[in-house]
Design an enzyme around this catalytic site. Structure first.
Site, PDB file in Angstrom:
ATOM      1  N   LYS A  72     -29.654  -1.640   2.196  1.00 54.02           N
ATOM      2  CA  LYS A  72     -28.535  -0.803   1.337  1.00 54.02           C
ATOM      3  C   LYS A  72     -29.141   0.365   0.803  1.00 54.02           C
ATOM      4  O   LYS A  72     -30.517   0.671   0.290  1.00 54.02           O
ATOM      5  CB  LYS A  72     -28.585  -1.999  -0.174  1.00 54.02           C
ATOM      6  CG  LYS A  72     -27.392  -1.207  -1.023  1.00 54.02           C
ATOM      7  CD  LYS A  72     -27.297  -2.296  -2.155  1.00 54.02           C
ATOM      8  CE  LYS A  72     -26.326  -2.297  -3.278  1.00 54.02           C
ATOM      9  NZ  LYS A  72     -26.293  -3.024  -4.081  1.00 54.02           N
ATOM     10  N   GLU A 124     -24.084 -10.570  -0.835  1.00 54.97           N
ATOM     11  CA  GLU A 124     -25.324  -9.769  -1.061  1.00 54.97           C
ATOM     12  C   GLU A 124     -26.378 -10.873  -1.533  1.00 54.97           C
ATOM     13  O   GLU A 124     -26.179 -11.649  -2.505  1.00 54.97           O
ATOM     14  CB  GLU A 124     -24.934  -8.553  -2.137  1.00 54.97           C
ATOM     15  CG  GLU A 124     -26.092  -7.910  -2.732  1.00 54.97           C
ATOM     16  CD  GLU A 124     -25.876  -6.767  -3.591  1.00 54.97           C
ATOM     17  OE1 GLU A 124     -26.364  -5.908  -3.832  1.00 54.97           O
ATOM     18  OE2 GLU A 124     -24.588  -6.928  -4.039  1.00 54.97           O
ATOM     19  N   ASP A 172     -13.033 -21.244 -33.258  1.00 53.81           N
ATOM     20  CA  ASP A 172     -13.928 -20.977 -32.394  1.00 53.81           C
ATOM     21  C   ASP A 172     -14.431 -22.039 -31.828  1.00 53.81           C
ATOM     22  O   ASP A 172     -14.579 -22.232 -30.538  1.00 53.81           O
ATOM     23  CB  ASP A 172     -15.036 -20.051 -33.146  1.00 53.81           C
ATOM     24  CG  ASP A 172     -14.497 -18.736 -33.705  1.00 53.81           C
ATOM     25  OD1 ASP A 172     -13.661 -18.166 -32.812  1.00 53.81           O
ATOM     26  OD2 ASP A 172     -14.992 -18.182 -34.720  1.00 53.81           O
ATOM     27  N   SER A 173     -14.725 -23.190 -32.783  1.00 55.26           N
ATOM     28  CA  SER A 173     -15.520 -24.404 -32.021  1.00 55.26           C
ATOM     29  C   SER A 173     -14.292 -24.967 -31.233  1.00 55.26           C
ATOM     30  O   SER A 173     -14.734 -25.808 -30.126  1.00 55.26           O
ATOM     31  CB  SER A 173     -15.919 -25.334 -33.127  1.00 55.26           C
ATOM     32  OG  SER A 173     -15.009 -25.576 -34.138  1.00 55.26           O
ATOM     33  N   GLU A 178     -17.912 -11.581 -34.597  1.00 49.95           N
ATOM     34  CA  GLU A 178     -18.895 -11.917 -35.605  1.00 49.95           C
ATOM     35  C   GLU A 178     -20.339 -11.424 -35.043  1.00 49.95           C
ATOM     36  O   GLU A 178     -21.158 -11.048 -36.013  1.00 49.95           O
ATOM     37  CB  GLU A 178     -18.986 -13.704 -35.511  1.00 49.95           C
ATOM     38  CG  GLU A 178     -17.542 -13.995 -36.202  1.00 49.95           C
ATOM     39  CD  GLU A 178     -17.775 -15.749 -36.091  1.00 49.95           C
ATOM     40  OE1 GLU A 178     -16.587 -16.285 -36.712  1.00 49.95           O
ATOM     41  OE2 GLU A 178     -18.334 -16.111 -35.391  1.00 49.95           O
ATOM     42  N   SER A 228     -20.877  -8.798  -7.023  1.00 58.58           N
ATOM     43  CA  SER A 228     -20.094  -7.972  -8.023  1.00 58.58           C
ATOM     44  C   SER A 228     -19.592  -8.693  -9.184  1.00 58.58           C
ATOM     45  O   SER A 228     -18.601  -9.720  -8.907  1.00 58.58           O
ATOM     46  CB  SER A 228     -18.932  -7.362  -7.198  1.00 58.58           C
ATOM     47  OG  SER A 228     -18.142  -6.755  -8.228  1.00 58.58           O
ATOM     48  N   SER A 260     -15.947 -27.582 -36.543  1.00 54.76           N
ATOM     49  CA  SER A 260     -15.984 -27.265 -37.655  1.00 54.76           C
ATOM     50  C   SER A 260     -14.356 -27.488 -38.183  1.00 54.76           C
ATOM     51  O   SER A 260     -14.019 -27.584 -39.311  1.00 54.76           O
ATOM     52  CB  SER A 260     -16.252 -25.899 -37.846  1.00 54.76           C
ATOM     53  OG  SER A 260     -15.341 -25.206 -37.339  1.00 54.76           O
ATOM     54  N   GLY A 261     -13.595 -27.617 -37.460  1.00 56.90           N
ATOM     55  CA  GLY A 261     -12.178 -27.618 -37.483  1.00 56.90           C
ATOM     56  C   GLY A 261     -11.552 -26.340 -37.418  1.00 56.90           C
ATOM     57  O   GLY A 261     -10.398 -25.996 -37.523  1.00 56.90           O
ATOM     58  N   GLY A 262     -12.277 -25.392 -37.066  1.00 55.65           N
ATOM     59  CA  GLY A 262     -11.883 -24.069 -37.041  1.00 55.65           C
ATOM     60  C   GLY A 262     -11.609 -23.498 -35.522  1.00 55.65           C
ATOM     61  O   GLY A 262     -11.800 -24.409 -34.539  1.00 55.65           O
ATOM     62  N   CYS A 309     -22.199  -3.675  -0.925  1.00 52.55           N
ATOM     63  CA  CYS A 309     -21.766  -3.433  -2.210  1.00 52.55           C
ATOM     64  C   CYS A 309     -21.775  -2.072  -2.889  1.00 52.55           C
ATOM     65  O   CYS A 309     -20.748  -1.469  -2.499  1.00 52.55           O
ATOM     66  CB  CYS A 309     -22.800  -4.014  -3.420  1.00 52.55           C
ATOM     67  SG  CYS A 309     -22.016  -4.745  -4.999  1.00 52.55           S
TER      68      CYS A 309
END
Length: 582
Positions: free
Chosen positions: A132, A44, A335-336, A441, A196, A331-333, A169
């Protein structure tokens, strides 16, 4: 039983890159000709890229898209090609918008009436156009802002012995819509071209709808979807051929750009004698080379799907915006760590740069964990301590702060210093800053505005904290080793902005928080409904209040790939000024 060879081109168009998209389409056409396809279906709006959004309101864009379509048509060969484009049913109109004085009238061009359309071409000729009919206007879609629906009934296409219908679609998501009409009119094969976007659960939902339409219409359905990332959206391909009985005959892998060719046996159908049929050339079936069967791609795990979506979304956002390198604060965390691992899979380790920015509150293990991660991933990294800047800024602000007790302000200052360092490196070297904030967060505002909320692209913006952990374990499993160190997975989450800080001092445990957020943010349930599902009333009220108050923060956050049924951004649009609390 008639047979037809169909090519499903899961291409990755770029919005607005008309000339580039022409070449991508032409490459698929050439490949389809080489493989003796009778039909080639492209996604599409593959000519403009999807979604083109307000580009469609520019008459020049609509005109240039039609010029590009002419190029595609002129390059078509024996294989009948179906390609998505923006069609117009009117010419631009000149009209007065205002005047400075009686002698000066400012002229403007009213955007033409436009349609989301599919062009059918072969032999250098435009055979017919389908517009469409069902326009989605929910979730991330707002097609009624731009397009006018087409009107039926539509003509069928005669390709060899097969009558073919063309649909787009959303036309496949209605039980009594265009596909049913085409089946009743005699179509034994219906093409459905799509843009899609992916989200968890979409694969099964698509299957259910396409299988239902096939059974209702009595026609084989060949469904093609685009691949690639576009801003917040990720398109996963997942093209398929479904038999008239609803059985999935072939299914392409997700997140893979390629041309998939399928030989399809179609049922005999009786044609509506009153319906107009356009006859197209077809490739000769005798003597054409055989093809390997596509088969049915296995269903991946949720973590596998999300991982591939995040990798593809990141790769395309970076590269389509002209970047080659990215920078991440390590950061050592967890998420990063996750963002770095995704970036490496998306771009290669040589294009990912990590920055450690320890403060007086950083633990020794945070530094060692970040260094171990960088070593495991093979990425370049450097250490820039923030203590000198922190001391200097605190000294500069001391006269203004006076006797104001230290607290959140001093914590946030550290986060903002880190953002300045990262953006300095970004400016100096042309590196795109990848934000590392997760959905949990962001939902409750647990971030620092102009600090850790900064960045050019938020890779895990739509990934809840519990999913962050499972994705890290998934990636370690595919690597066959602790690519992300086990110590990162095991330690309590912390921003490390004050001594002995932990996330659960400010928020409910993520095992409690994430399910509440899913009910409120993604399902729009009221507080009493969430409580009725078994959650603590006080915690529910607190979480809802935090989510609502953080709307102004989220509005300023960078874009990121959508992987859930409802992400922040295009998908969830609430007023910032809002006193409704339920």
């Amino acid at each position: 039983m008639p047979s037809i060879r169909v090519g499903l081109a899961q291409i990755n168009p770029v919005v607005g890159d008309l000339s580039g998209n022409v070449e991508r389409i032409a490459a698929a056409m050439a490949s389809a000709e080489e493989q003796s396809c009778d039909l080639l279906a492209l996604p599409e709006l593959s000519l403009t890229g999807y979604p083109p959004e307000d580009l469609v309101l520019r008459p020049s864009f609509v005109r240039d898209n039609l010029v590009a379509l002419g190029e595609v048509v002129s390059r078509s060969g024996r294989c009948v090609t179906v390609v998505g484009f923006v069609d117009t049913s009117s010419h631009p109109v000149r009209g007065a918008r205002g005047h400075v004085d009686d002698d000066v009238v400012e002229q403007w061009t009213i955007p033409p009436v436009v349609h989301n359309a599919a062009a059918v071409c072969a032999g250098g000729q435009l055979l017919t156009t389908y517009r469409k009919r069902l326009l989605p206007n929910y979730s991330v879609f707002d097609e009624r802002r731009y397009f006018v629906p087409g009107a039926g009934p539509h003509e069928l296409l005669q390709v060899g012995e097969v009558l073919v219908g063309v649909s787009i679609c959303e036309d496949a998501w209605s039980a009594d819509g265009p596909i049913l009409e085409m089946g009743k009119a005699g179509a034994s094969l219906v093409l459905n071209i799509n843009a899609s976007p992916f989200n968890l659960g979409k694969r099964r939902a698509r299957s259910a709808e396409v299988q239902a339409r096939a059974r209702q219409s009595g026609a084989v359905i060949a469904y093609v979807n685009q691949v690639g990332g576009q801003d917040e959206l990720v398109f996963d391909g997942d093209s398929m051929v479904v038999g008239a009985d609803g059985a999935v005959l072939a299914r392409a892998p997700q997140f893979t750009e390629d041309l998939f060719v399928v030989d399809v046996d179609v049922p005999a159908a009786s044609r509506d004698p009153g319906l107009r049929v356009v006859t197209a050339p077809s490739a000769a079936s005798a003597g054409r080379p055989s093809i390997a069967p596509v088969g049915v791609a296995p269903e991946p795990s949720e973590d596998a799907e999300v991982w591939e979506a995040l990798v593809l979304g990141t790769r395309d956002f970076v590269r389509k915006n002209g970047f080659s390198e990215v920078v991440i604060g390590l950061s050592g965390g967890i998420d990063s760590a996750l963002v770095a691992a995704i970036a490496v899979d998306a771009l290669g380790p040589e294009h990912v740069h990590g920055v450690l920015m320890p403060s007086r509150y950083s633990s020794d293990h945070s530094i060692s964990d970040a260094e171990a991660l960088a070593s495991n991933l093979g990425i370049e990294h450097r250490t820039v301590p923030i203590e000198p800047a922190h001391v200097a800024l605190m000294g500069m602000l001391a006269p203004s702060f006076g006797e104001h007790p230290p607290g959140l302000t001093e914590e946030n200052l550290q986060s903002r210093i880190r953002a300045v360092i990262l953006m300095g490196l970004s400016n100096a070297f042309g590196w795109l800053l990848l934000n590392t904030g997760n959905k949990s967060e962001s939902s409750v505002g647990y971030s620092t505005l102009y600090g850790d909320s900064a960045g050019g692209y938020a890779v895990i913006k739509d990934v809840a904290k519990l999913r962050v952990y499972s994705l890290c374990r998934y990636r370690n499993g595919t690597a066959g080793r602790a690519l992300i160190p086990e110590s990162v997975l095991e330690k309590p989450p912390s921003a490390e902005l004050r001594p002995d800080q932990r996330d659960d001092q400010s928020l409910p445990p993520y095992e409690v928080l994430d399910p509440i957020l899913a009910l409120y943010v993604e399902q729009d349930l009221a507080a009493e409904d969430i409580v009725a599902s078994g959650h603590d009333p006080e915690i529910v009220d607190r979480v809802i209040r935090l989510v609502d108050l953080a709307e102004y923060k989220r509005r300023q956050s960078p874009p990121g790939p959508r992987v859930t049924p409802k992400g922040f951004g295009k998908d969830r649009r609430l007023p910032i000024v809002n006193r409704y609390r339920r």
